[in-house]
Design an enzyme around this catalytic site. Structure first.
Site, PDB file in Angstrom:
ATOM      1  N   HIS A 247       0.873  -1.185   0.000  1.00 26.92           N
ATOM      2  CA  HIS A 247       0.000   0.000   0.000  1.00 26.92           C
ATOM      3  C   HIS A 247       0.911   1.236   0.000  1.00 26.92           C
ATOM      4  CE1 HIS A 247      -3.452   2.463   0.653  1.00 26.92           C
ATOM      5  NE2 HIS A 247      -3.755   2.157   1.905  1.00 26.92           N
ATOM      6  N   HIS A 294      -1.890  -2.239  -9.637  1.00 28.87           N
ATOM      7  CA  HIS A 294      -2.951  -1.675  -8.796  1.00 28.87           C
ATOM      8  C   HIS A 294      -4.122  -2.631  -8.787  1.00 28.87           C
ATOM      9  CE1 HIS A 294      -5.774   1.221  -7.095  1.00 28.87           C
ATOM     10  NE2 HIS A 294      -4.694   1.836  -6.672  1.00 28.87           N
ATOM     11  N   ASP A 352       2.868   5.857  -6.569  1.00 25.84           N
ATOM     12  CA  ASP A 352       4.029   5.758  -5.695  1.00 25.84           C
ATOM     13  C   ASP A 352       5.343   5.735  -6.465  1.00 25.84           C
ATOM     14  OD1 ASP A 352       2.617   5.698  -3.240  1.00 25.84           O
ATOM     15  OD2 ASP A 352       1.949   3.677  -3.741  1.00 25.84           O
TER      16      ASP A 352
HETATM   17  C1  LIG Z   1      -0.879  -3.245  -5.778  1.00 23.15           C
HETATM   18  C2  LIG Z   1      -0.919  -4.769  -5.818  1.00 23.15           C
HETATM   19  C3  LIG Z   1      -0.831  -5.286  -4.370  1.00 23.15           C
HETATM   20  C4  LIG Z   1      -2.227  -5.199  -6.445  1.00 23.15           C
HETATM   21  O1  LIG Z   1      -2.271  -6.540  -6.289  1.00 23.15           O
HETATM   22  P1  LIG Z   1      -3.422  -7.488  -6.842  1.00 23.15           P
HETATM   23  O2  LIG Z   1      -4.613  -6.722  -7.267  1.00 23.15           O
HETATM   24  O3  LIG Z   1      -3.634  -8.524  -5.806  1.00 23.15           O
HETATM   25  O4  LIG Z   1      -2.792  -8.020  -8.152  1.00 23.15           O
HETATM   26  P2  LIG Z   1      -2.046  -9.376  -8.284  1.00 23.15           P
HETATM   27  O5  LIG Z   1      -0.987  -9.468  -7.240  1.00 23.15           O
HETATM   28  O6  LIG Z   1      -3.079 -10.453  -8.308  1.00 23.15           O
HETATM   29  O7  LIG Z   1      -1.383  -9.197  -9.697  1.00 23.15           O
HETATM   30  C5  LIG Z   1      -1.846  -9.743 -10.907  1.00 23.15           C
HETATM   31  C6  LIG Z   1      -0.633 -10.238 -11.687  1.00 23.15           C
HETATM   32  O8  LIG Z   1       0.244  -9.131 -11.954  1.00 23.15           O
HETATM   33  C7  LIG Z   1       1.508  -9.347 -11.329  1.00 23.15           C
HETATM   34  N1  LIG Z   1       1.920  -8.116 -10.693  1.00 23.15           N
HETATM   35  C8  LIG Z   1       1.094  -7.179 -10.140  1.00 23.15           C
HETATM   36  N2  LIG Z   1       1.827  -6.194  -9.639  1.00 23.15           N
HETATM   37  C9  LIG Z   1       3.109  -6.508  -9.871  1.00 23.15           C
HETATM   38  C10 LIG Z   1       4.327  -5.868  -9.571  1.00 23.15           C
HETATM   39  N3  LIG Z   1       4.349  -4.701  -8.928  1.00 23.15           N
HETATM   40  N4  LIG Z   1       5.481  -6.443  -9.957  1.00 23.15           N
HETATM   41  C11 LIG Z   1       5.471  -7.626 -10.597  1.00 23.15           C
HETATM   42  N5  LIG Z   1       4.348  -8.288 -10.917  1.00 23.15           N
HETATM   43  C12 LIG Z   1       3.185  -7.736 -10.548  1.00 23.15           C
HETATM   44  C13 LIG Z   1       1.252 -10.410 -10.278  1.00 23.15           C
HETATM   45  O9  LIG Z   1       2.433 -11.149  -9.968  1.00 23.15           O
HETATM   46  C14 LIG Z   1       0.199 -11.250 -10.922  1.00 23.15           C
HETATM   47  O10 LIG Z   1       0.818 -12.077 -11.873  1.00 23.15           O
HETATM   48  P3  LIG Z   1       0.338 -13.597 -12.056  1.00 23.15           P
HETATM   49  O11 LIG Z   1      -1.098 -13.494 -12.484  1.00 23.15           O
HETATM   50  O12 LIG Z   1       1.262 -14.121 -13.079  1.00 23.15           O
HETATM   51  O13 LIG Z   1       0.481 -14.223 -10.701  1.00 23.15           O
HETATM   52  C15 LIG Z   1       0.249  -5.321  -6.629  1.00 23.15           C
HETATM   53  O14 LIG Z   1       0.190  -4.790  -7.925  1.00 23.15           O
HETATM   54  C16 LIG Z   1       1.590  -5.008  -6.003  1.00 23.15           C
HETATM   55  O15 LIG Z   1       2.043  -5.758  -5.121  1.00 23.15           O
HETATM   56  N6  LIG Z   1       2.265  -3.919  -6.437  1.00 23.15           N
HETATM   57  C17 LIG Z   1       3.497  -3.504  -5.830  1.00 23.15           C
HETATM   58  C18 LIG Z   1       3.252  -2.685  -4.592  1.00 23.15           C
HETATM   59  C19 LIG Z   1       2.705  -1.337  -4.884  1.00 23.15           C
HETATM   60  O16 LIG Z   1       3.206  -0.619  -5.734  1.00 23.15           O
HETATM   61  N7  LIG Z   1       1.680  -0.964  -4.129  1.00 23.15           N
HETATM   62  C20 LIG Z   1       1.046   0.344  -4.240  1.00 23.15           C
HETATM   63  C21 LIG Z   1      -0.314   0.215  -4.786  1.00 23.15           C
HETATM   64  S1  LIG Z   1      -1.028   1.811  -5.079  1.00 23.15           S
END
Ligand SMILES: CC(C)(COP(=O)(O)OP(=O)(O)OC[C@H]1O[C@@H](n2cnc3c(N)ncnc32)[C@H](O)[C@@H]1OP(=O)(O)O)[C@@H](O)C(=O)NCCC(=O)NCCS
Length: 411
Positions: A247, A294, A352
């Site tokens: 987050h 996201h 971010d």
């Molecule tokens: C924000 C976040 C938690 C959203 O997660 P989510 O909705 O649960 O999405 P998922 O984790 O299911 O991601 C879907 C796919 O994209 C990939 N993915 C998503 N964000 C990614 C990232 N930052 N880096 C690498 N791969 C990513 C996932 O590994 C997943 O791949 P898969 O289907 O092969 O397993 C996730 O994108 C993340 O961890 N981002 C990094 C942290 C961040 O920047 N947070 C700030 C958010 S505003």
């Protein structure tokens, strides 16, 4: 995305695991958790109380947006003047809170605590000094919202002064009353009054961070507010949720990742396949790259482009080096990383990512990026806490039991 629908109010809750399975969405993805008149997130629009984010970033100030979120409408000139005066008058901290901050230097230096932890504890402590602490009446909530909005930059500034071993700036008055909320925040942290351009960029970053519907920290604050618990507790809980790198903590983690890439490839590696190779290794090891992706936005985060453009522009006016390279080179590296993420993974940066580079080239210490996020998001949290109270119902979902079958203790 799940199409799960919640049962209607007062309907019989699902009782068997198979009933619940039908409504289950891991991480509550796609589940509608409530109604709000504060913010709307769509794939092509982000709106605060009817105003679109590009419009606000271009034409409003953070104080105006804070008023809009807390009081529900665009302020008149007189309302804005009154609001600003109220905030400035509330900037200073109770001596007990300052004494706590002064005692926290050792924990920060040892790494046992990071600034988000100290901020969370300071907010909790502020509750004990607030005459309205135990009231959830609307007028008491609004007074508390303004006090916390005013005091969070002071906590951040004092904490950084203590970390830097310099005299506390604004101990009695919380800074410079001639400066805007955002400019004063920078002044309190760095001891330098920001340039007009820096003041504008940090102001816009606070506008972009102010509100974002039912994100994890806001939802946390609503869950706590929904039990009719105290508001400082709701904010302390929200701060804990925001700290996580999935987050708000992502703005610090994104910058740390860029620093790591630079350490590994060197300045001469920027713009070359060395960065592609670094990224490929991260993909191969399934590493999450911070500042990307996201839960809601799948075609990009509206806020990221706004901040990136302003940050890049400001960087081009900077002389000197930032951890060894000019400010614009950090943006060159960031843009290369973004391009690779989009080409290889079709994943866009979130707000971010540019925040990391922008704050870094403003010489803000990295561990204060998420506390600055708090300084903005406090407005959204309070708007949601007040909205929750205005039409409260305890937030209490169900779960699917996956433990052992029933068994006898003496069996
Ligand atoms: C924000 C976040 C938690 C959203 O997660 P989510 O909705 O649960 O999405 P998922 O984790 O299911 O991601 C879907 C796919 O994209 C990939 N993915 C998503 N964000 C990614 C990232 N930052 N880096 C690498 N791969 C990513 C996932 O590994 C997943 O791949 P898969 O289907 O092969 O397993 C996730 O994108 C993340 O961890 N981002 C990094 C942290 C961040 O920047 N947070 C700030 C958010 S505003």
């Amino acid at each position: 995305m799940s199409t799960a629908t919640a049962p209607a109010k007062n309907s019989t809750p699902a009782s068997s695991n198979s009933d619940k399975q039908a409504a289950f969405a891991k991480g509550l993805e796609g589940v509608v958790g409530g109604q709000t008149s504060i913010c709307s997130i769509e794939q092509d629009k982000l709106i605060y109380r009817g105003y679109e984010i590009h419009d606000l970033a271009a034409h409003a100030t953070f104080e105006e947006v804070a008023f809009l979120l807390l009081e529900g409408h665009k302020p008149s000139a007189a309302e804005l003047a009154r609001f600003k005066a109220e905030i400035i008058a509330e900037r200073s901290l109770h001596p007990t809170v300052t004494a706590f901050l002064e005692s926290s230097g050792g924990w920060l230096a040892s790494g046992r605590a990071v600034p988000m932890d100290i901020l969370r504890s300071a907010v909790s402590l502020l509750g004990h000094t607030d005459p309205d602490a135990q009231s959830t009446a609307p007028d008491a909530n609004l007074r508390k919202a303004k006090r916390l909005l005013a005091k969070i930059p002071t906590i951040i500034g004092h904490m950084q002064n203590i970390i830097d071993g310099r005299a506390i700036i604004g101990r009695r008055d919380g800074g410079d009353s001639e400066l805007s909320h955002a400019a004063n925040l920078l002044y309190m942290i760095t001891g330098k009054r920001p340039s007009k351009e820096e003041a504008k960029v940090i102001d816009v970053s606070l506008i972009l961070y102010a509100e974002h519907e039912f994100n994890a920290s806001t939802f946390t604050s609503r869950v706590i507010a929904g039990t009719l618990s105290d508001m400082h507790g709701a904010v302390a809980g929200a701060i804990a949720a925001l700290k996580g790198p999935l987050h708000g903590g992502a703005n610090e983690a994104a910058m740390d990742m860029l620093r790591e890439i630079l350490r590994d490839v060197g300045e001469q590696g920027i713009g070359t396949p060395a960065v592609d190779a670094w990224m490929q290794k991260a993909f191969d090891t399934k590493r999450k790259l911070m500042g990307f992706g996201h839960r809601v936005y799948k075609n990009g985060d509206h806020r990221a482009g706004i901040l990136h453009k302003l940050g890049r522009q400001m960087a081009s006016t900077k002389t000197g080096k930032f951890e060894g390279i000019p400010a614009t080179r950090w943006f060159d590296l960031g843009e290369q990383v973004q391009k690779i993420m989009l080409t290889k993974k079709n994943i866009h940066p979130n707000v971010d990512f540019p925040c990391g580079m922008t704050y870094f080239t403003m010489s803000i210490p990295v561990p204060q990026y998420t506390p600055i996020f708090v300084a903005a998001r406090i407005t959204g949290w309070y708007a949601h806490i007040m909205e929750q109270h205005a039409d409260n119902r305890l937030i209490r979902p169900l779960s699917i039991y996956t433990g052992p079958a029933e068994r006898k203790w003496n069996g």
